[in-house]
Scaffold this motif. Structure first.
Motif, PDB file in Angstrom:
ATOM      1  N   LYS A   1      24.988  20.347  66.992  1.00  0.00           N
ATOM      2  CA  LYS A   1      23.604  20.185  66.536  1.00  0.00           C
ATOM      3  C   LYS A   1      23.366  18.737  66.101  1.00  0.00           C
ATOM      4  O   LYS A   1      24.313  18.018  65.817  1.00  0.00           O
ATOM      5  CB  LYS A   1      23.334  21.145  65.375  1.00  0.00           C
TER       6      LYS A   1
ATOM      7  N   PRO B   1      34.605  35.560  63.746  1.00  0.00           N
ATOM      8  CA  PRO B   1      34.046  35.626  65.100  1.00  0.00           C
ATOM      9  C   PRO B   1      34.525  34.504  66.013  1.00  0.00           C
ATOM     10  O   PRO B   1      34.703  34.713  67.214  1.00  0.00           O
ATOM     11  CB  PRO B   1      32.532  35.518  64.852  1.00  0.00           C
ATOM     12  N   ALA B   2      34.767  33.300  65.468  1.00  0.00           N
ATOM     13  CA  ALA B   2      35.126  32.180  66.331  1.00  0.00           C
ATOM     14  C   ALA B   2      36.469  32.412  67.011  1.00  0.00           C
ATOM     15  O   ALA B   2      36.785  31.782  68.014  1.00  0.00           O
ATOM     16  CB  ALA B   2      35.165  30.882  65.536  1.00  0.00           C
TER      17      ALA B   2
ATOM     18  N   VAL C   1      28.234  21.331  72.701  1.00  0.00           N
ATOM     19  CA  VAL C   1      27.147  20.477  72.211  1.00  0.00           C
ATOM     20  C   VAL C   1      26.948  20.765  70.729  1.00  0.00           C
ATOM     21  O   VAL C   1      26.708  21.910  70.350  1.00  0.00           O
ATOM     22  CB  VAL C   1      25.835  20.756  72.976  1.00  0.00           C
TER      23      VAL C   1
ATOM     24  N   GLU D   1      39.582  23.291  65.764  1.00  0.00           N
ATOM     25  CA  GLU D   1      39.573  24.623  66.383  1.00  0.00           C
ATOM     26  C   GLU D   1      39.793  24.515  67.902  1.00  0.00           C
ATOM     27  O   GLU D   1      40.496  25.334  68.494  1.00  0.00           O
ATOM     28  CB  GLU D   1      38.224  25.323  66.107  1.00  0.00           C
TER      29      GLU D   1
ATOM     30  N   MET E   1      24.219  19.422  84.066  1.00  0.00           N
ATOM     31  CA  MET E   1      23.717  20.267  82.978  1.00  0.00           C
ATOM     32  C   MET E   1      23.083  19.413  81.888  1.00  0.00           C
ATOM     33  O   MET E   1      23.740  18.511  81.356  1.00  0.00           O
ATOM     34  CB  MET E   1      24.869  21.066  82.368  1.00  0.00           C
TER      35      MET E   1
ATOM     36  N   GLU F   1      25.604  23.876  68.799  1.00  0.00           N
ATOM     37  CA  GLU F   1      24.337  24.313  69.395  1.00  0.00           C
ATOM     38  C   GLU F   1      24.571  25.166  70.637  1.00  0.00           C
ATOM     39  O   GLU F   1      23.956  26.199  70.828  1.00  0.00           O
ATOM     40  CB  GLU F   1      23.493  23.106  69.772  1.00  0.00           C
TER      41      GLU F   1
ATOM     42  N   ASP G   1      33.456  38.222  73.128  1.00  0.00           N
ATOM     43  CA  ASP G   1      32.090  38.212  72.603  1.00  0.00           C
ATOM     44  C   ASP G   1      31.936  37.684  71.189  1.00  0.00           C
ATOM     45  O   ASP G   1      31.178  38.245  70.386  1.00  0.00           O
ATOM     46  CB  ASP G   1      31.507  39.635  72.671  1.00  0.00           C
ATOM     47  N   GLY G   2      32.626  36.584  70.886  1.00  0.00           N
ATOM     48  CA  GLY G   2      32.543  36.024  69.537  1.00  0.00           C
ATOM     49  C   GLY G   2      31.146  35.625  69.136  1.00  0.00           C
ATOM     50  O   GLY G   2      30.756  35.753  67.971  1.00  0.00           O
ATOM     51  N   ALA G   3      30.375  35.159  70.084  1.00  0.00           N
ATOM     52  CA  ALA G   3      29.063  34.596  69.753  1.00  0.00           C
ATOM     53  C   ALA G   3      28.121  35.591  69.111  1.00  0.00           C
ATOM     54  O   ALA G   3      27.184  35.220  68.420  1.00  0.00           O
ATOM     55  CB  ALA G   3      28.411  34.027  71.022  1.00  0.00           C
TER      56      ALA G   3
ATOM     57  N   MET H   1      29.088  25.238  77.104  1.00  0.00           N
ATOM     58  CA  MET H   1      28.846  25.445  78.535  1.00  0.00           C
ATOM     59  C   MET H   1      30.148  25.369  79.317  1.00  0.00           C
ATOM     60  O   MET H   1      30.862  24.373  79.233  1.00  0.00           O
ATOM     61  CB  MET H   1      27.907  24.352  79.055  1.00  0.00           C
ATOM     62  N   PRO H   2      30.475  26.397  80.079  1.00  0.00           N
ATOM     63  CA  PRO H   2      31.675  26.344  80.920  1.00  0.00           C
ATOM     64  C   PRO H   2      31.463  25.373  82.079  1.00  0.00           C
ATOM     65  O   PRO H   2      30.342  25.228  82.564  1.00  0.00           O
ATOM     66  CB  PRO H   2      31.829  27.767  81.434  1.00  0.00           C
TER      67      PRO H   2
ATOM     68  N   VAL I   1      21.887  18.472  78.140  1.00  0.00           N
ATOM     69  CA  VAL I   1      22.368  18.885  76.812  1.00  0.00           C
ATOM     70  C   VAL I   1      21.275  18.773  75.763  1.00  0.00           C
ATOM     71  O   VAL I   1      21.419  19.262  74.660  1.00  0.00           O
ATOM     72  CB  VAL I   1      23.584  18.056  76.320  1.00  0.00           C
TER      73      VAL I   1
ATOM     74  N   ALA J   1      24.555  36.039  67.068  1.00  0.00           N
ATOM     75  CA  ALA J   1      24.596  36.576  65.711  1.00  0.00           C
ATOM     76  C   ALA J   1      23.378  36.170  64.888  1.00  0.00           C
ATOM     77  O   ALA J   1      22.889  36.946  64.074  1.00  0.00           O
ATOM     78  CB  ALA J   1      25.886  36.132  65.012  1.00  0.00           C
TER      79      ALA J   1
ATOM     80  N   GLU K   1      33.795  29.870  74.075  1.00  0.00           N
ATOM     81  CA  GLU K   1      32.400  30.288  73.879  1.00  0.00           C
ATOM     82  C   GLU K   1      32.163  30.881  72.494  1.00  0.00           C
ATOM     83  O   GLU K   1      31.058  30.865  71.984  1.00  0.00           O
ATOM     84  CB  GLU K   1      31.985  31.281  74.974  1.00  0.00           C
ATOM     85  N   THR K   2      33.232  31.381  71.912  1.00  0.00           N
ATOM     86  CA  THR K   2      33.103  31.941  70.562  1.00  0.00           C
ATOM     87  C   THR K   2      32.662  30.880  69.564  1.00  0.00           C
ATOM     88  O   THR K   2      32.166  31.207  68.499  1.00  0.00           O
ATOM     89  CB  THR K   2      34.453  32.515  70.106  1.00  0.00           C
ATOM     90  N   LEU K   3      32.840  29.601  69.925  1.00  0.00           N
ATOM     91  CA  LEU K   3      32.402  28.540  69.005  1.00  0.00           C
ATOM     92  C   LEU K   3      30.895  28.566  68.761  1.00  0.00           C
ATOM     93  O   LEU K   3      30.422  27.993  67.784  1.00  0.00           O
ATOM     94  CB  LEU K   3      32.797  27.166  69.563  1.00  0.00           C
ATOM     95  N   THR K   4      30.156  29.212  69.625  1.00  0.00           N
ATOM     96  CA  THR K   4      28.707  29.271  69.372  1.00  0.00           C
ATOM     97  C   THR K   4      28.402  30.025  68.078  1.00  0.00           C
ATOM     98  O   THR K   4      27.297  29.968  67.573  1.00  0.00           O
ATOM     99  CB  THR K   4      27.927  29.963  70.510  1.00  0.00           C
ATOM    100  N   SER K   5      29.393  30.745  67.558  1.00  0.00           N
ATOM    101  CA  SER K   5      29.148  31.431  66.285  1.00  0.00           C
ATOM    102  C   SER K   5      29.250  30.457  65.106  1.00  0.00           C
ATOM    103  O   SER K   5      28.955  30.830  63.983  1.00  0.00           O
ATOM    104  CB  SER K   5      30.124  32.595  66.109  1.00  0.00           C
ATOM    105  N   TRP K   6      29.668  29.215  65.354  1.00  0.00           N
ATOM    106  CA  TRP K   6      29.769  28.234  64.257  1.00  0.00           C
ATOM    107  C   TRP K   6      28.405  27.591  64.016  1.00  0.00           C
ATOM    108  O   TRP K   6      27.711  27.216  64.964  1.00  0.00           O
ATOM    109  CB  TRP K   6      30.783  27.150  64.620  1.00  0.00           C
TER     110      TRP K   6
ATOM    111  N   ILE L   1      32.123  22.376  77.695  1.00  0.00           N
ATOM    112  CA  ILE L   1      31.360  21.332  77.017  1.00  0.00           C
ATOM    113  C   ILE L   1      30.788  21.951  75.754  1.00  0.00           C
ATOM    114  O   ILE L   1      30.147  23.006  75.820  1.00  0.00           O
ATOM    115  CB  ILE L   1      30.198  20.832  77.907  1.00  0.00           C
TER     116      ILE L   1
ATOM    117  N   GLN M   1      42.188  30.624  75.828  1.00  0.00           N
ATOM    118  CA  GLN M   1      41.132  31.480  75.294  1.00  0.00           C
ATOM    119  C   GLN M   1      39.792  30.803  75.495  1.00  0.00           C
ATOM    120  O   GLN M   1      39.690  29.586  75.542  1.00  0.00           O
ATOM    121  CB  GLN M   1      41.364  31.678  73.803  1.00  0.00           C
TER     122      GLN M   1
END
Lengths: 337, 337, 337, 337
Positions: free
Chosen positions: C6, D304-305, C4, C20, A64, C61, D310-312, C64-65, A66, D278, C52-57, C2, C49
């Motif tokens: 920013k 959301p995190a 990533v 987190e 994958m 960036e 569906d947190g993202a 990826m599972p 990045v 989001a 993927e919810t971390l993408t809201s941070w 994984i 848990q």
């Protein structure tokens, strides 16, 4: 790059992968989980060779990337919005622009009546195809240079700038001589030799999204323009091909915030190609304005039923005038002029 | 053409439509149903102007073509299967053909070892890209004419015919000088100027299906070749773009019976681009043979993990040999040699 | 997983992410590249848990599972191919099976004539819909229990096993009483409550792929069956929805090697729904056999033109007999009986 | 229906088709063109049997319906816009509505803090899933009736109406007891038994568009609700599945003018599912408002995190407040309150 190994790989098989990663110029970083091992390969994915070829190894499950593959186009490379000067009109700035005109240039009368009408209604750029990419060889292919000359005359008489499609490397000099903006159509969006040739003219380039182009591919196609020393690039969403047949294409308005987020280039929306039906164009335009598009590209024809191409999606002159009036409150709400 | 009117249209509105139909060169034929009126417009849809523009009229609900838009390519125009002579090999005849070789030509050593191996395993055509259309401007773009010269040498030494991609009008003469078959890639499948230029060389043309090209559009793109006086056209299915991400593309094997039914041209299957994963290529080849394909186009590389492009989908030399053996019973079952 | 980050994230922002990750039960592993930082989070992605919810941070960036989300269905969980016993027929074993019959059960005469014909031609399972999911409420919805009784009679008289569709939780007991295999249709492929109810009957389940279902989602829908203590699951590819309109759907034959690779369950191909045109069914069947499918599901009707549903894709009784003969050499070539 | 015959059909073959057309209850109308014959079959395509089965005849090239298959839902059946009364709020009227809340109900604290915040910011309906359709059986499946009770409490305390998803026929009574609007999710959009069961409760139904549902199929699914004596139907666009992976789905905003044109029902836009990120939700909302949507359905979560699903794509409480302020000028420009 992230390299995911298959479960239960021997240390010997793992070592072979690590050796190859080093050979290809990356520094491997091993993470052993309960079930499988994941390797982070540190290095510049754009200058080193790709590690994706490792997926051909039996011990590798997936690879994958990045890193983003585009450089010059991305927002980080140019924090402010780029603006493009087209005969004194700044596209991508505070003023909202409308490019309008017939699908194909058909005659002086047709073009001049349209040019005068769209100018009066507020458009700043005149569109019109002189070379037309047609699905069938038996369809009207455009007037060629004769059409370009008509566009030049319309510019002289109305002051409108000209956008017209470039569809062959062989026409680059000719089209660049007449046009203020070179349009690269959806079917040529990954015709990289054409993109390079267009970039080298130094003229502003409007790059339509291909029918099934991912946003990353579109940005990378744009990178072909910028990396050939031409910063005057606009993206133009014109609908993608999906399973839906009610509309000609599915106009993906999410590209407006996405292009603004990923790049610094202006984004133009073409609702005519996007939906392919004049009766839906007005609503699509309102949405595009509200979402922050920099300009619209709209097909307008004095008599759509007799148009030589794409009649179903062209607005009448009156329809265009009404549209321009209906857009005003949305342009204001979006903080544009 | 069939023109469906909206419900409850006045006779006056209906008359206006009939008048326009006649004006555009068709003979209208009115059918009044319980709820709505349908008009059949009789005339040659290819030579008259299109009536689809009538959808821009408020009283018209929809317009449906009834005629196929392709002429020379269709089965009715040539009842027997067309065969194409490539250095004495007849593609489209009783003998099944395999075209194999690396994605890109990288070096003499790489190319010659592949050419010898695929020849020995039974291939009759050598593939290899000298000009590569790459998504990113920072990726390897091919060796250019140097690569073409290597292909020519491989032909001299092995007797294999050569297929290589043409991606620019500016290269037509050069590529035609070296190649036995000109390949038009998926991204250029509707680059009509390139198709015309390729047709005019008189060389056999292999036309890949575009990523989101409907079968009708593909046939019409082929019509650009035949209508420019070149009958040596092969279609090549290489996967379409869908929502599925497990495979690189979705290889649409239904195109085999469809191309055979609609046209008289040979159909070639490219499973390497089609699925993008070497481990699935063997199964796809078996299916293609059983369904009646005329040839396969397969990527083979001495060391896929170090390939300069598309390593994940290239077979090893041994893998290719095994494949050729496994295909034998299916080629026999399909009644081919 | 994984994660990533920013580019140019402060150490403080990085620490917050690490905290987190630990809080959600994973062990973080930091890799600092030249341009950005990548975090490997080690832990079982199925029991902890999701990250993927971390993408809201804002500092993240992408996430990826790396782990596959299915457990019981995957090849690693059961190395041998699973076989399913349907009234003494082992589906998934060395013998190739054909399930055939009308789209809808319409009458005793229609069903019995079809049952006798398909039995004689070599089919081992009789298909026939008693409850039909129809796009419009005004279309024929099936004979209901009356149809099930006819199927039971056909079984008694011919010895063929019965497969029929289950489309409501309210019918589970009734349908399970009559059927040997419960078919879950494409439109209900992610109706998880129906899948659970079907699984709990203990009857073999044939799970069609949804119209736009990714392979991973399909495997996970199958996981709903296995995790409810029912191992008798077959997957059935019946075409996905794409932009192509020549065929009703795009039959994705690559699913044959993929299902075999990822899971231990049998794979059945439904060419009738897959292409929606009887004239293409024969070729699709040959391809499916050559590629290693375990069975076919084919629509056959004594008089397709008067069928109450889907007439265009049903074979005639004679057409079916011819097909069965034409398949023989391919079944042999595939090493099946 | 229009039946197109193949070229060069004998009069005998033509007669056989005409006879069958009459037998199936239609009046045939023959049009002979230069190359082929086209037959118009006059009759009600919804009450007679379908003629599409004629495509199974060798002399028939294609069959095209001319009539729309939906009746009660279409604009002609009810010229004015339908409005739906939800605890005193009229959806589909002049006032624009926002439905907001968490993807899943997780706890009293989470739900009440969200409910209070969205109410204060101007929402009129509270969303929250108590039963969740999850791709994997190992993911959180919702709190069930416990979650419904929490929603009821939130309604009592805030006065907000409640919308929640119904995903099983077995839960119809229970969910209808607590909910003001029954939501039918994308995966169940063609689960017709569920649609019928939902319709029969008499509660307003919000029907999401399936992932690969054509607009005609969506309207017909809605027809299942209206034809079961429930006129309180809203359509909800939530994105379709395409090849693009940057966004979770492709939000097809063209559905707003299309649903308004084809039907009399309100149209609601769900940007959270539509784009799955989001950071893009605000722009999508502005577009939806400008284009004439009647309401928005937005996911909002206090953190959301740490969301259980569906947190993202969930907005924070602050993010929602900002959104509501930014929408105001667009709501005004669209002539709504």
């Amino acid at each position: 790059m992230i390299i995911v190994l298959k479960p239960n790989i021997t240390r010997k098989d793992e070592s072979a992968v690590l050796k190859e990663i080093r050979k290809l110029g990356y520094k491997p970083h091993v993470m052993r989980g309960g079930e499988r091992t994941v390797i982070g390969a540190i290095g510049d994915e754009r200058t080193h060779q790709t590690l994706e070829t490792l997926t051909s190894w039996p011990q590798v499950e997936s690879v994958m990337p990045v890193q983003k593959r585009y450089k010059l186009i991305r927002r980080e490379a140019h924090k402010a919005n780029s603006t493009i000067d087209v005969r004194g009109n700044l596209i991508g700035g505070r003023k909202f622009h409308v490019m309008a005109g017939p699908c194909s240039v058909e005659s002086e009368t047709q073009l001049m009546s349209t040019a005068n009408a769209v100018k009066e209604a507020g458009a700043t750029v005149l569109r019109g195809g002189a070379f037309k990419p047609r699905t069938s060889p038996y369809e009207f292919q455009g007037l060629g240079e004769k059409g370009l000359k008509m566009l030049a005359r319309a510019r002289r008489e109305t002051g409108l700038a000209i956008i017209t499609e470039l569809l062959s490397e062989a026409h680059v000099q000719m089209v660049a001589e007449y046009a203020d903006i070179l349009q690269i159509g959806a079917r040529n969006a990954q015709n990289f030799q054409l993109l390079i040739a267009a970039a080298k003219t130094g003229k502003p380039v409007l790059l339509k999204r291909g029918l099934s182009m991912k946003i990353e591919e579109w940005l990378l196609a744009g990178e072909y323009v910028l990396s050939n020393n031409n910063c005057s690039l606009m993206f133009c969403e014109r609908g993608i091909r999906t399973f839906e047949t009610y509309t000609r294409n599915t106009l993906d308005l999410a590209t407006i915030p996405i292009i603004k987020k990923e790049s610094h280039c202006p984004i133009v929306i073409d609702p005519s190609q996007g939906v392919g039906r004049a009766d839906l164009v007005v609503a699509m335009c309102k949405g595009a304005v509200a979402m922050g598009a920099d300009a619209l590209l709209i097909e307008v024809h004095p008599n759509p039923a007799e148009a030589w191409s794409d009649g179903a999606q062209q607005l009448t002159l009156d329809g265009f005038k009404t549209l321009m009036n209906e857009l005003k409150p949305f342009i204001a709400a979006a903080g544009r002029e």
